[in-house]
Design a protein around this motif. Structure first.
Motif, short mmCIF file in Angstrom:
data_model
loop_
_atom_site.label_atom_id
_atom_site.label_comp_id
_atom_site.label_asym_id
_atom_site.label_seq_id
_atom_site.Cartn_x
_atom_site.Cartn_y
_atom_site.Cartn_z
N ARG A 1 2.24 8.22 0.81
CA ARG A 1 1.14 9.16 0.55
C ARG A 1 0.06 8.96 1.61
NH1 ARG A 1 1.69 11.03 -4.55
NH2 ARG A 1 2.75 9.64 -6.02
N ALA A 2 -0.53 10.06 2.06
CA ALA A 2 -1.61 9.91 3.04
C ALA A 2 -2.53 11.10 2.99
CB ALA A 2 -1.03 9.78 4.45
N ASN A 3 -3.78 10.83 3.26
CA ASN A 3 -4.73 11.89 3.50
C ASN A 3 -5.28 11.67 4.90
OD1 ASN A 3 -7.39 13.23 3.73
ND2 ASN A 3 -6.89 13.93 1.67
N SER B 1 3.64 19.26 1.68
CA SER B 1 4.24 18.17 0.90
C SER B 1 3.18 17.65 -0.06
CB SER B 1 4.66 17.05 1.87
OG SER B 1 4.55 15.80 1.23
N GLU B 2 3.62 17.30 -1.26
CA GLU B 2 2.64 16.79 -2.24
C GLU B 2 2.08 15.43 -1.81
OE1 GLU B 2 4.58 15.76 -5.99
OE2 GLU B 2 6.46 15.65 -4.89
N LEU B 3 2.75 14.78 -0.86
CA LEU B 3 2.31 13.45 -0.44
C LEU B 3 1.21 13.48 0.61
CD1 LEU B 3 5.69 11.49 -0.11
CD2 LEU B 3 4.14 11.56 -2.05
N ILE B 4 1.15 14.56 1.36
CA ILE B 4 0.26 14.59 2.52
C ILE B 4 -0.79 15.68 2.39
CG2 ILE B 4 0.16 14.76 5.06
CD1 ILE B 4 2.15 12.66 4.46
N ASN B 5 -2.04 15.30 2.56
CA ASN B 5 -3.11 16.29 2.63
C ASN B 5 -4.03 15.91 3.78
OD1 ASN B 5 -4.64 18.52 2.01
ND2 ASN B 5 -5.05 17.92 -0.11
N VAL C 1 8.80 -1.71 -3.10
CA VAL C 1 7.66 -0.78 -3.16
C VAL C 1 8.20 0.60 -3.47
CG1 VAL C 1 5.76 0.27 -1.84
CG2 VAL C 1 6.36 -2.13 -1.46
N ILE C 2 7.66 1.21 -4.52
CA ILE C 2 8.08 2.56 -4.91
C ILE C 2 6.87 3.48 -4.82
CG2 ILE C 2 8.98 4.00 -6.80
CD1 ILE C 2 10.59 1.56 -7.73
N CYS C 3 7.06 4.61 -4.13
CA CYS C 3 5.98 5.59 -3.97
C CYS C 3 6.52 6.95 -4.37
CB CYS C 3 5.52 5.60 -2.51
SG CYS C 3 4.35 6.90 -2.13
N THR D 1 0.85 -1.20 0.00
CA THR D 1 0.00 0.00 0.00
C THR D 1 0.88 1.25 0.00
OG1 THR D 1 -1.83 -1.10 1.09
CG2 THR D 1 -1.69 1.27 1.38
N VAL D 2 0.56 2.21 -0.88
CA VAL D 2 1.35 3.45 -0.93
C VAL D 2 0.52 4.68 -0.55
CG1 VAL D 2 2.96 2.59 -2.67
CG2 VAL D 2 0.93 3.89 -3.38
#
Ligand SMILES: [Zn+2]
Length: 409
Positions: A130-132, A160-164, A381-383, A107-108
């Motif tokens: 990545r997470a919201n 960060s573009e990964l976290i919202n 795993v690549i994210c 899971t990414v």
């Protein structure tokens, strides 16, 4: 950073794949450029990773705590009293344990709903996933907390573009009409997703009808104007034809959590009905305390098997359809430009060992992936162009496990 993956199987074709920065730059035959890192893809396949669309990550600390009960007894007698004792450091450690488990099982991205959002954000940032993070609301927890959470949402700037973040009223039995409407307004103004539990149990439906002139939970939320294509509704187990029609026409994203629904005996998710009204559906694990793990692979298999047995129809929920629910539909629902291994898409992927016994013989990789594989098949795993796990090694794994292990109350 550039990563060149050589001779890997992508949909049964052997290709080279170049990742430049955070995107799939080129997919083709014989790419020969000097990359920062080269991965030999011989006897391996590249596949989309999972987007877990509903979880409560820090609840990993409550794994195995309070099994074999129905939702309301389980929440009020076991989960909520334990949660009241959790410290912010516990939340950070529990979330890192959850992320470790998620990465290892492919899971990414996860859509979370919990408290202590600052600690969850810190854990997600530290582990580069990545997470919201849903900023949760339960009115019983007090006015002060509600105000602070609204303040946090209003002040939040994405760094960060990964976290919202998203706005996450827990459910209709913990949040009243006025607060639902206020939060929905805030989510619109801040362009954030609106994430809630909905129609999870028969009790919820019964209580809602009694309190709201016969309206079902879906009809009730629709009547107060908070259902639209920005809304993500977890569970939706007990739907009428009219409910499904509303959810389909409003473009609401439904998140199916089969393991949690089965463990809490909440009911059968009505796949024929959501097909009939063309509802958008994704897959989630729910929290570990009602699952009891975060494996999206298990979730896919259980979803498919549950649908087939519940409706006596072996053709219901094919491997390809459930794989799409678990991967690209989640990315699409969250407006993340990923979920496909394609040039120009964000570089999220799994490298899978085709020599693993669970994937042999390889008549159909997606069938094997849904019905046979387990997380041992995932090597790398690549994210977002970053390697989160390489050859099954995740940085700081021992420290994460040791800290979570010593959580005792
Ligand atoms: Zn939940």
């Amino acid at each position: 950073m550039t990563i060149l993956i050589k001779n890997i199987s992508l949909k049964n074709r052997i290709v080279d794949i170049l990742i430049e920065g955070n995107i799939f730059k080129e997919i083709g035959d014989n790419i020969n450029i000097k990359a920062d890192k080269i991965i030999d893809g011989t006897n391996k396949a590249i596949i989309q990773p999972f987007y877990n669309m509903h979880t409560h990550s820090a609840m990993t600390l409550l794994r195995g705590y309070g099994d074999d009960m129905r939702l309301f007894q389980w929440l009020s007698e076991y989960i909520w009293p334990q949660e009241a004792k959790l410290t912010s450091e516990d939340i950070y450690n529990g979330t890192r344990l959850a992320i470790l488990e998620m990465i290892r099982s492919g899971t990414v991205f996860f859509l979370d709903m919990y408290w202590y959002h600052k600690e969850i954000i810190r854990a997600a940032q530290d582990m580069k996933i990545r997470a919201n993070i849903g900023i949760s609301f339960i009115e019983e927890r007090g006015k002060k907390e509600v105000e602070e959470s609204i303040e946090f949402i209003n002040q939040f700037e994405q760094s960060s573009e990964l976290i919202n973040i998203s706005v996450a009223p827990h459910a209709i039995y913990t949040v009243g009409k006025d607060l639902y409407q206020e939060l929905h307004k805030i989510s619109k103004a801040k362009n954030l997703k609106f994430h809630t539990h909905l129609s999870e149990t028969l009790k919820e439906v019964k209580d809602c009808k009694k309190a709201n002139n016969g309206l079902t939970p879906v009809e009730f939320l629709n009547s107060i104007g908070v259902l639209d294509n920005n809304t993500i509704a977890a569970h939706c187990v007990h739907l009428t034809e009219k409910d499904a029609e509303i959810l389909g026409s409003k473009g609401v994203t439904i998140v199916h959590n089969p393991c949690s629904n089965m463990k809490l005996a909440s009911g059968f998710f009505n796949v024929p009905l959501i097909h009939k009204y063309d509802c958008r559906v994704c897959l989630g694990t729910d929290g570990v305390s009602s699952n009891n793990n975060l494996s999206m692979m298990e979730e896919m298999k259980f979803a498919a098997l549950l649908a087939k047995v519940a409706y006596n129809d072996t053709s219901l929920l094919s491997a390809n359809e459930i794989f799409a629910w678990a991967t690209k539909y989640g990315a699409e629902a969250m407006n993340i430009n990923s979920g496909k291994i394609k040039e120009g898409k964000l570089a999220d992927c799994l490298i899978v060992d085709l020599n693993n016994e669970r994937l042999i013989p390889n008549h159909n990789l997606i069938s094997n992936w849904v019905y046979s594989a387990d997380s041992r098949c995932i090597e790398t795993v690549i994210c977002n162009g970053d390697i989160l796990m390489e050859n099954r090694v995740i940085p700081n794994e021992d420290e994460i496990i040791s800290k979570a292990k010593h959580f005792i109350r």
